[in-house]
Motif scaffolding. Structure first.
Motif, PDB file in Angstrom:
ATOM      1  N   SER A 181      -5.629  -8.054   0.722  1.00 47.12           N
ATOM      2  CA  SER A 181      -4.736  -6.594   1.872  1.00 47.12           C
ATOM      3  C   SER A 181      -5.494  -5.989   2.713  1.00 47.12           C
ATOM      4  O   SER A 181      -5.163  -5.773   3.632  1.00 47.12           O
ATOM      5  CB  SER A 181      -4.735  -5.537   0.692  1.00 47.12           C
ATOM      6  N   LYS A 223      -2.561   4.680  -3.962  1.00 53.12           N
ATOM      7  CA  LYS A 223      -2.817   3.224  -3.331  1.00 53.12           C
ATOM      8  C   LYS A 223      -3.584   4.031  -1.972  1.00 53.12           C
ATOM      9  O   LYS A 223      -5.025   3.455  -1.934  1.00 53.12           O
ATOM     10  CB  LYS A 223      -2.420   2.020  -2.954  1.00 53.12           C
ATOM     11  N   ILE A 247       0.925  -1.066  -0.224  1.00 56.36           N
ATOM     12  CA  ILE A 247      -0.306  -0.118  -0.347  1.00 56.36           C
ATOM     13  C   ILE A 247       0.581   1.388  -0.219  1.00 56.36           C
ATOM     14  O   ILE A 247       1.859   1.785   0.839  1.00 56.36           O
ATOM     15  CB  ILE A 247      -1.311  -0.089   1.407  1.00 56.36           C
TER      16      ILE A 247
END
Length: 219
Positions: free
Chosen positions: A133, A99, A95
């Motif tokens: 994620s 993003k 990340i």
């Protein structure tokens, strides 16, 4: 290291999402999480940003640069605690700043609570995140964002729909452009809103201006 910038709001671009801040004649391009757009839109109102009529704005800055990407990236926040959370958020593997900006379409407090409560489903719904994620975010940050979970921010718990903000800014820009031709602002607003109602597909300033001018020619 830049930690804070204050200047005149000179441009807003929801596609970034980014703003440009004019600080004593120097313009800084600053990414901003989409969740801040309602507050920024309210602040901008109907001001003609391109004509230098934008309001003063102060942003807490996250400054990012590395060897692989030597061009500095600035990310702005209305509250210091939001920036501090963002700094932690970007420590999660995979990340980066760009993003993270796009993922934050709900408030920091909402994301932080989801992390502390191990709410994988809420995190997985963030743009560009997904279940894998989400698991990384929880594993990396749980127990580290307790203060942010209690943050008094905008309190946006559901993902923002950006279309309404795009339309509002487009209409404001079109009104200013028509008024700049010598017409009153009241007339310009009436014509722009009529054109928008007649053709909802108008999605750019140029298209909106052409539609309004054609209506004027046909009078």
């Amino acid at each position: 290291m830049i930690t804070h910038l204050r200047g005149r709001l000179a441009r807003m671009d929801l596609a970034g999402p980014l703003v440009e801040l004019d600080v004593h004649g120097i313009r800084f391009e600053i990414l901003v999480p989409i969740v801040l757009w309602p507050e920024l839109t309210e602040l901008a109102g109907e001001a003609d940003l391109s004509a230098g009529e934008g309001p003063e704005l102060g942003l807490h800055i996250f400054y990012h640069v590395n060897a692989n990407n030597p061009l500095p990236v600035l990310v702005g926040f209305l509250r210091r605690a939001e920036r501090d959370f963002f700094r932690k958020f970007t420590t999660v593997e995979g990340i980066g700043p760009a993003k993270a900006v796009k993922a934050m379409n709900v408030s920091v407090s909402t994301i932080a609570r989801a992390i502390e409560q191990e709410d994988r489903a809420t995190l997985a719904r963030l743009p560009g995140i997904g279940p894998r994620s989400a698991d990384k975010i929880i594993a990396t940050l749980r127990g580290k964002v307790i203060a942010e979970a209690a943050l008094q921010d905008a309190g946006v718990e559901r993902p923002l729909e950006t279309a309404a903000f795009e339309e509002r800014r487009l209409i404001a820009d079109a009104v200013e452009a028509i008024a700049g031709l010598g017409y009153s602002r009241a007339e310009a607003r009436k014509w722009v809103e009529a054109a928008a109602a007649e053709d909802p597909s108008l999605d750019s300033l140029d298209a909106m201006l052409v539609a309004v001018l054609r209506r004027l020619d046909a009078r």
